[in-house]
Design a protein around this motif. Sequence first.
Motif: not given
Length: 233
Positions: A183-205
Amino acid sequence: MNPEIGAGVLRGDPGFPLPPAGGGDPGKLPARPGGQPAPRAARKTGLWVFMAVVLTLFMLFGVAYVMRMAYEDWRSLPPPPWQLWLSTALLAASGAAWELARLRAVRAEWLRARGATLAACLLALAFLASQLWAWQALVAMNYPVAANPSNSFFYLITALHGVHLLGGLLVGGGVAVRLAQGARGERVETSILLCARYWHFLFLLWLGVFGLLFYVTPDLVQAVCTSLGIPRS
């Protein structure tokens, strides 16, 4: 807060209706006939909303934790076992791996993005294992769940944090599988971006939870209340 809702946001499932970015008219959302994935902006907004709800939930637990300290039967937790420091390092490394995956995806370096995504998921699994190891260490130090209210709060709050990470891990694992399948493309890129953002949130939490459980003591709360003129029993 049900972690499955956040998982649906991260995946962009059509079953999770999301508000438009920037507070626009909901009626102007692009149509999604036939169950098309949620728009990129809507997925980002949905994740922010989800994280705000999760943060509120943990803040309520934090307030309850501080208020419970006022009772005489309260016994503070011991210094954190070294397994929890290991957990902190593993979660930080997992978030860094997600950030690396995001940068690789933006540059369309999909093979490297796949490797970083897989590393992030493995580090998250190691974090959960380290948390269970820390639980065992505290039980061995005679701090079981029912021995004192502070112990109960520790196991409850860390378990809740682990459940939210597990929900994200299920989505992150799905992203890793999709990358492995080509799988490639914008949808996968967005999923990775959101996972990264969620992990940063979980770390700060996690940093907030860690500090609350081991470094906020009744004496500290008393001193803060006294300085602010708040009476405590």
